[in-house]
Design a protein around this motif. Sequence first.
Motif, PDB file in Angstrom:
ATOM      1  N   ARG A 215       0.860  -1.176   0.000  1.00 54.60           N
ATOM      2  CA  ARG A 215       0.000   0.000   0.000  1.00 54.60           C
ATOM      3  C   ARG A 215       0.899   1.230   0.000  1.00 54.60           C
ATOM      4  O   ARG A 215       1.579   1.503   0.975  1.00 54.60           O
ATOM      5  CB  ARG A 215      -0.901  -0.019   1.218  1.00 54.60           C
ATOM      6  N   PRO A 216       0.932   1.975  -1.091  1.00 55.44           N
ATOM      7  CA  PRO A 216       1.869   3.096  -1.201  1.00 55.44           C
ATOM      8  C   PRO A 216       1.665   4.163  -0.133  1.00 55.44           C
ATOM      9  O   PRO A 216       2.617   4.770   0.312  1.00 55.44           O
ATOM     10  CB  PRO A 216       1.608   3.668  -2.585  1.00 55.44           C
ATOM     11  N   TYR A 217       0.432   4.356   0.299  1.00 58.54           N
ATOM     12  CA  TYR A 217       0.212   5.386   1.305  1.00 58.54           C
ATOM     13  C   TYR A 217       0.821   4.976   2.638  1.00 58.54           C
ATOM     14  O   TYR A 217       1.280   5.831   3.397  1.00 58.54           O
ATOM     15  CB  TYR A 217      -1.277   5.706   1.454  1.00 58.54           C
ATOM     16  N   LEU A 218       0.881   3.663   2.939  1.00 59.24           N
ATOM     17  CA  LEU A 218       1.536   3.225   4.169  1.00 59.24           C
ATOM     18  C   LEU A 218       3.039   3.394   4.071  1.00 59.24           C
ATOM     19  O   LEU A 218       3.694   3.790   5.038  1.00 59.24           O
ATOM     20  CB  LEU A 218       1.182   1.762   4.466  1.00 59.24           C
ATOM     21  N   LEU A 219       3.599   3.087   2.899  1.00 58.10           N
ATOM     22  CA  LEU A 219       5.043   3.276   2.724  1.00 58.10           C
ATOM     23  C   LEU A 219       5.413   4.749   2.867  1.00 58.10           C
ATOM     24  O   LEU A 219       6.426   5.084   3.491  1.00 58.10           O
ATOM     25  CB  LEU A 219       5.477   2.753   1.353  1.00 58.10           C
ATOM     26  N   ALA A 220       4.612   5.619   2.321  1.00 59.08           N
ATOM     27  CA  ALA A 220       4.891   7.049   2.426  1.00 59.08           C
ATOM     28  C   ALA A 220       4.782   7.517   3.871  1.00 59.08           C
ATOM     29  O   ALA A 220       5.593   8.330   4.335  1.00 59.08           O
ATOM     30  CB  ALA A 220       3.927   7.831   1.541  1.00 59.08           C
TER      31      ALA A 220
END
Length: 119
Positions: free
Chosen positions: A71-76
């Motif tokens: 999930r890109p938003y979690l990585l960010a």
Amino acid sequence: MTVSIIHAVWRWILGVCAPGTGRRRAGTRPAAPVSARISARPGPAAVRLPALRSPYGLPELLDGAATVPVRPYLLAAERTHRERERERARQSRRRVALVMAADFGIDLDRHVVGAERAA
């Protein structure tokens, strides 16, 4: 009176600018259906498309452990958190250096040549 003139002029303009295609001629019998016209043509047989298949109906099962969902938003969010922690650590080191320099006269500045030996 004026309505009939407008209609007549409109029909004339349409007849000149956009003539009919000839499909609806008065007094002719209807043409053969499209499927009859297509089947009458000689040529190669039509290639049929494969039947639609759902990915849920595949014989092999998908391994959830082999494909990790990202999930890109979690990585960010994690990256932002790590950057904040690094900045807090830098700020803490700066505060300690400032207190040491102000209160005790100890200079912890390493980028100045010879600062460690002088202190």
